[in-house]
Motif scaffolding. Structure first.
Motif, short mmCIF file in Angstrom:
data_model
loop_
_atom_site.label_atom_id
_atom_site.label_comp_id
_atom_site.label_asym_id
_atom_site.label_seq_id
_atom_site.Cartn_x
_atom_site.Cartn_y
_atom_site.Cartn_z
N LYS A 1 -6.78 9.45 5.15
CA LYS A 1 -6.98 8.18 4.17
C LYS A 1 -5.63 7.85 3.77
N ILE A 2 -4.83 8.82 3.46
CA ILE A 2 -3.34 8.70 2.89
C ILE A 2 -2.32 9.45 3.85
N ALA A 3 -1.19 9.04 3.50
CA ALA A 3 -0.12 9.89 3.87
C ALA A 3 0.78 10.26 2.63
N TYR A 4 1.33 11.37 2.38
CA TYR A 4 2.00 11.68 1.13
C TYR A 4 3.20 12.45 1.61
N SER A 5 4.26 12.02 0.93
CA SER A 5 5.63 12.67 1.02
C SER A 5 6.26 13.51 -0.20
N GLU A 6 6.25 14.80 -0.17
CA GLU A 6 6.41 15.56 -1.09
C GLU A 6 8.03 15.29 -1.56
N LYS A 7 8.70 15.04 -0.67
CA LYS A 7 10.19 14.82 -0.81
C LYS A 7 10.44 13.59 -1.55
N THR A 8 9.66 12.34 -1.29
CA THR A 8 9.89 11.22 -1.94
C THR A 8 8.87 10.91 -3.14
N ASN A 9 7.96 11.71 -3.03
CA ASN A 9 6.46 11.34 -3.94
C ASN A 9 5.98 10.16 -3.67
N VAL B 1 12.33 -1.22 0.16
CA VAL B 1 12.78 0.01 -1.14
C VAL B 1 11.86 1.39 -0.95
N VAL B 2 11.09 1.41 0.16
CA VAL B 2 10.29 2.90 0.78
C VAL B 2 11.45 3.41 1.05
N LYS B 3 11.22 4.79 0.66
CA LYS B 3 12.24 5.93 1.03
C LYS B 3 12.03 6.47 2.46
N ASN B 4 10.68 6.80 2.40
CA ASN B 4 10.13 7.49 3.65
C ASN B 4 10.25 6.55 4.80
N LYS B 5 11.00 6.84 5.74
CA LYS B 5 11.11 5.84 6.89
C LYS B 5 9.91 6.10 8.05
N GLY C 1 0.95 -1.15 -0.16
CA GLY C 1 -0.01 0.08 0.00
C GLY C 1 0.87 1.16 0.03
N ILE C 2 2.04 1.26 -0.29
CA ILE C 2 2.85 2.32 -0.37
C ILE C 2 3.65 2.51 -1.58
N PHE C 3 3.45 3.34 -2.37
CA PHE C 3 4.07 3.66 -3.65
C PHE C 3 4.58 4.90 -4.19
N ILE C 4 5.42 5.02 -5.30
CA ILE C 4 5.62 6.29 -5.77
C ILE C 4 4.56 6.85 -6.75
N LEU C 5 3.90 7.98 -6.64
CA LEU C 5 2.99 8.53 -7.49
C LEU C 5 3.55 9.36 -8.50
N VAL C 6 3.95 9.08 -9.65
CA VAL C 6 4.23 10.12 -10.77
C VAL C 6 3.42 10.70 -11.26
N LYS C 7 3.07 11.74 -10.82
CA LYS C 7 2.09 13.09 -11.20
C LYS C 7 1.91 13.32 -12.60
N LYS C 8 3.04 13.14 -13.33
CA LYS C 8 3.01 13.27 -14.80
C LYS C 8 1.96 12.08 -15.55
N ILE C 9 2.40 10.97 -14.94
CA ILE C 9 1.80 9.64 -15.55
C ILE C 9 -0.04 9.85 -14.87
N ALA C 10 0.07 10.42 -13.77
CA ALA C 10 -1.46 10.44 -13.07
C ALA C 10 -2.26 11.59 -14.10
N LYS D 1 -4.37 19.20 -5.35
CA LYS D 1 -5.52 19.67 -4.56
C LYS D 1 -5.96 18.19 -3.96
N LEU D 2 -6.46 17.42 -4.72
CA LEU D 2 -7.14 16.00 -4.33
C LEU D 2 -5.95 15.25 -3.39
N LEU D 3 -4.58 15.23 -3.38
CA LEU D 3 -3.82 14.76 -2.49
C LEU D 3 -3.82 15.27 -1.21
N LYS D 4 -3.94 16.63 -1.24
CA LYS D 4 -3.64 17.29 0.18
C LYS D 4 -5.44 16.97 0.90
N ARG D 5 -6.09 16.91 0.10
CA ARG D 5 -7.63 16.64 0.55
C ARG D 5 -7.54 15.27 1.08
#
Length: 282
Positions: free
Chosen positions: A73-81, A109-113, A41-50, A63-67
């Protein structure tokens, strides 16, 4: 190899989902089913692909990520995407060997510890086998192997003689109880295996492994009831049985008493899956 992400039919009637806008529902489904999703349930979101797949602008996606972070419901890391679906493991975890190995490989391989730490707490809360899931993974500077040793040594080396004697007696009593439980469990597994062989097919080593793992959480008769569900809906396959089992586990139906009470409730039925809607890949 085919990959599937299962979404419960009750998704659309969930209280949280029913309050979302169409745009939010679409985005949440995308987070759960896009090609980058993982078993943990942890993955890299490539915004360009999205952007290309959803047809949304970068601004809308952000905007939706922040919401959904605000919704909890989710956690998001700007640093690791990286995105973490906070309830993913709760609804999709299977303790099969292959699944656990897959999750362990993904977590390495998850970057955000911080996500790793959050996942560890989720697994502890749900009584998952953290020793296997986090094998070789560092959590807040302590590997899972070291963490176990730390817990064992917390009381220090100077235990009183009286306490040692009490512990010895407890160990003897526990040993006897464990032998009895082991014998009863072996008989139970044999009965479940017999039902599976008779009603589904001759069990493979992988099938046996799953049946044994389910016995850790469910009464013998509940697993047999799941086997009977597969017969009832003409879906004689371990994959269908596992879907039923996971559904019942989520609902807390681990004993026959609870399962019977649940089935008595009006307008609920037996929460079985539609067998024709699934194709399983071994």
């Amino acid at each position: 190899m085919a990959f599937y992400r299962y979404i419960r039919t009750g998704f659309w009637q969930d209280d949280f989902i029913s309050e979302l806008t169409p745009e939010e529902k679409y985005f949440y489904l995308y987070l759960m089913t896009n090609l980058k999703t993982t078993q943990c349930g942890i993955f890299i979101l490539v915004k360009k692909i999205a952007e290309a797949e959803l047809g949304y602008s970068r601004e809308t996606i952000e905007k939706l990520l922040k919401r959904f972070v605000e919704y909890g419901k989710i956690a998001y890391s700007e640093k690791t995407n990286e995105v973490m679906l906070l309830n993913w493991m709760k609804h999709n975890f299977s303790d099969s060997r292959n699944t656990v190995l897959c999750i362990n490989k993904e977590l390495k391989v998850v970057k955000n510890k911080e996500f790793i730490t959050t996942m560890y707490k989720v697994c502890l809360d749900n009584d998952y086998d953290v020793k296997k899931i986090f094998k070789g993974i560092d959590i807040k500077g302590i590997s899972i192997e070291d963490k176990e040793e730390t817990l064992e040594d917390e009381e220090g080396p100077c235990k009183s003689l009286e306490k040692k004697e009490i512990e010895k007696e407890k160990e003897k009593s526990s040993s006897k109880n464990n032998i009895t439980k082991k014998n009863n469990n072996e008989k139970s597994i044999k009965k479940i295996l017999s039902e599976f062989n008779k009603k589904i097919c001759k069990a493979t080593s992988r099938d046996k492994e799953k049946l044994k793992s389910w016995r850790r959480y469910f009464e013998e008769d509940v697993i047999i009831a799941a086997i009977n569900e597969a017969v009832k809906y003409k879906a004689r396959h371990i994959g269908y049985i596992e879907t039923v089992i996971n559904n019942w586990k989520e609902l807390g139906l681990t004993t026959m008493e609870k399962l019977k009470e649940h089935r008595k409730k009006p307008d609920i039925g037996d929460n079985s899956c539609n067998a024709a809607a699934y194709e399983y890949v071994d």
